[in-house]
Design a protein around this motif. Structure first.
Motif, mmCIF file in Angstrom:
data_model
loop_
_atom_site.group_PDB
_atom_site.id
_atom_site.type_symbol
_atom_site.label_atom_id
_atom_site.label_comp_id
_atom_site.label_asym_id
_atom_site.label_seq_id
_atom_site.Cartn_x
_atom_site.Cartn_y
_atom_site.Cartn_z
ATOM 1 N N GLY A 1 24.004 60.980 68.629
ATOM 2 C CA GLY A 1 22.998 61.900 68.117
ATOM 3 C C GLY A 1 21.813 62.144 69.025
ATOM 4 O O GLY A 1 20.736 62.559 68.564
ATOM 5 N N VAL A 2 21.989 61.920 70.323
ATOM 6 C CA VAL A 2 20.903 62.157 71.270
ATOM 7 C C VAL A 2 20.635 63.659 71.366
ATOM 8 O O VAL A 2 21.565 64.470 71.386
ATOM 9 N N GLU A 3 19.365 64.024 71.398
ATOM 10 C CA GLU A 3 18.970 65.436 71.490
ATOM 11 C C GLU A 3 18.501 65.734 72.914
ATOM 12 O O GLU A 3 17.533 65.150 73.396
ATOM 13 N N LEU A 4 19.222 66.628 73.589
ATOM 14 C CA LEU A 4 18.918 66.977 74.974
ATOM 15 C C LEU A 4 17.814 68.030 75.018
ATOM 16 O O LEU A 4 17.857 69.031 74.299
ATOM 17 N N ARG A 5 16.828 67.778 75.858
ATOM 18 C CA ARG A 5 15.708 68.691 75.996
ATOM 19 C C ARG A 5 15.411 68.935 77.481
ATOM 20 O O ARG A 5 15.838 68.160 78.335
ATOM 21 N N TYR B 1 19.184 55.030 73.248
ATOM 22 C CA TYR B 1 19.272 55.945 72.113
ATOM 23 C C TYR B 1 18.957 55.255 70.789
ATOM 24 O O TYR B 1 18.690 55.926 69.784
ATOM 25 N N GLU B 2 18.950 53.957 70.775
ATOM 26 C CA GLU B 2 18.614 53.247 69.541
ATOM 27 C C GLU B 2 17.118 53.311 69.230
ATOM 28 O O GLU B 2 16.696 53.035 68.107
ATOM 29 N N ALA B 3 16.314 53.655 70.226
ATOM 30 C CA ALA B 3 14.866 53.689 70.027
ATOM 31 C C ALA B 3 14.230 55.029 70.384
ATOM 32 O O ALA B 3 13.097 55.298 69.977
ATOM 33 N N ALA B 4 14.924 55.866 71.138
ATOM 34 C CA ALA B 4 14.373 57.162 71.552
ATOM 35 C C ALA B 4 15.504 58.187 71.564
ATOM 36 O O ALA B 4 16.501 57.991 72.261
ATOM 37 N N LYS B 5 15.351 59.247 70.793
ATOM 38 C CA LYS B 5 16.435 60.214 70.634
ATOM 39 C C LYS B 5 16.324 61.417 71.562
ATOM 40 O O LYS B 5 17.288 62.147 71.757
ATOM 41 N N PHE B 6 15.137 61.655 72.136
ATOM 42 C CA PHE B 6 14.957 62.841 72.977
ATOM 43 C C PHE B 6 15.194 62.462 74.446
ATOM 44 O O PHE B 6 14.494 61.620 75.009
#
Length: 363
Positions: free
Chosen positions: A296-300, A227-232
């Motif tokens: 703050g991870v965004e789930l898709r 999550y430090e480099a990719a939020k999706f």
């Protein structure tokens, strides 16, 4: 009379003592040394800890008759060198995902997981009761190995991305870590794929050497700090719907074991195979909530157009795999036939129930 009894008793005692003296070195000689090399780093949450637990359990179940020495990735050989290390007899066993060896034979993928393939319950049924183990033995045996299932994580997540994936065009040119036939599917869609061992993914993602990665699921992924480099973070992926990990042994070592020793190793592998899946199932929901709420991870989810594109590419990959060799075709065809048989029944039982349960309960 008493004297004769004494002499006879002394003779028997002497014989027993001699037998005891002989028994001690005989038992010592019977002990087996089992060196295990792994593709996972030491104390790696989920996968690594599971491998260490299995190594310890074999010694425990055998009451020391089989003494295991465990080496994590890089401690004896590199993560992706364990196959050759065991096949050569330098070590006796590896713990890994067999789809890492598709470069040696593409059919190894079926004994971990393949795109649009079996879930873990289906794969377990195929391996144990529908002929999968015999096919695995045939493939592994051609490389001087004997493999048993020793872990499973269930249906894996679609992966971590530094941008949203709304169409197949969004995949073109993307640099992604994804191994196995799932990686081959992505390559067909224009993704630049690499196969990195677990311990090297984070640094490559942070540096920008890769822009996306798949790993396992929330419980295992949380500790990787992707999550430090990719939020999706994408929900269920096509690439790894289930399956299992391998305890791959040198075939000559396996054949040197007694029936009891084989039973002990098999029992330990079966126990850990179930435990790893259960551990992941127990923790995935909790750790997904932490990823979303704390980081703050965004789930898709991939939309149906993307799924359909995956499916078209997967069909091409399976056909290419079949064309590799007669054995690859044999394994693919059996896998696909059993998938439809097993999946067909699960659709009208477990899947129908879970869909209706979740609807009624609002899950």
């Amino acid at each position: 009379m008493e004297r004769r009894k004494f002499i006879k008793g002394a003779a028997l005692a002497g014989t027993a003592a001699a037998a005891a003296t002989l028994a001690t070195p005989a038992i010592a000689q019977a002990k087996k040394e089992l060196v295990i090399v792994s593709t996972w780093p030491r104390d790696f949450p989920g996968l690594g800890i599971s491998a260490q637990r299995l190594a310890a359990r074999i010694t425990e179940l055998s009451e020391g008759a089989i003494t295991t020495t465990y080496f994590a990735a890089g401690e004896r050989v590199g993560a992706f060198d364990v196959f050759d290390d065991v096949a050569s007899g330098n070590s006796q066993a590896y713990i890994a995902a067999d789809y890492y060896w598709v470069g040696k034979h593409p059919a190894f993928a079926y004994f971990t997981s393949v795109p649009f393939g079996m879930t873990s319950p289906e794969w377990n049924a195929w391996i144990k009761f529908k002929g999968g183990q015999a096919l695995w033995d045939e493939l592994s045996g051609s490389f001087g190995l004997k493999a048993l299932p020793c872990g499973g994580t269930g249906t894996q997540m679609g992966g971590w991305f530094n941008k949203e994936i709304n169409s197949a065009d969004d995949l073109k040119g993307l640099k992604m870590r994804i191994p196995g036939l799932g990686g081959t599917v992505m390559s067909k869609l224009g993704v630049s794929t690499v196969s990195l061992p677990g311990g090297q993914i984070y640094e490559n993602l942070v540096s920008g050497a890769i822009e996306a990665t798949e790993w396992v699921g929330p419980y295992n992924d949380y500790f990787m700090k992707f999550y430090e480099a990719a939020k999706f973070y994408y929900t269920a992926g096509m690439h790894e719907p289930g399956g299992g990990l391998a305890f791959g042994m040198n075939q000559k070592f396996w054949e040197s074991l007694s029936d009891t020793e084989k039973a002990i190793i098999t029992a330990a592998c079966n126990e850990e195979h179930a435990a790893q899946h259960e551990e992941a199932s127990a923790n995935n929901g909790e750790y997904l909530a932490k990823l979303i709420n704390d980081h703050g991870v965004e789930l898709r989810s991939f939309n149906e157009d993307v799924w359909d594109t995956f499916g078209t590419a997967a069909k091409e990959v399976f056909e290419e795999t079949r064309n590799h060799s007669a054995l690859a075709a044999k394994i693919n065809d059996d896998f696909q036939a059993k998938l439809r048989e097993l999946g067909g029944f699960r659709k009208i039982a477990e899947i129908e129930f879970s869909n209706q349960r979740n609807r009624v309960l609002g899950i």
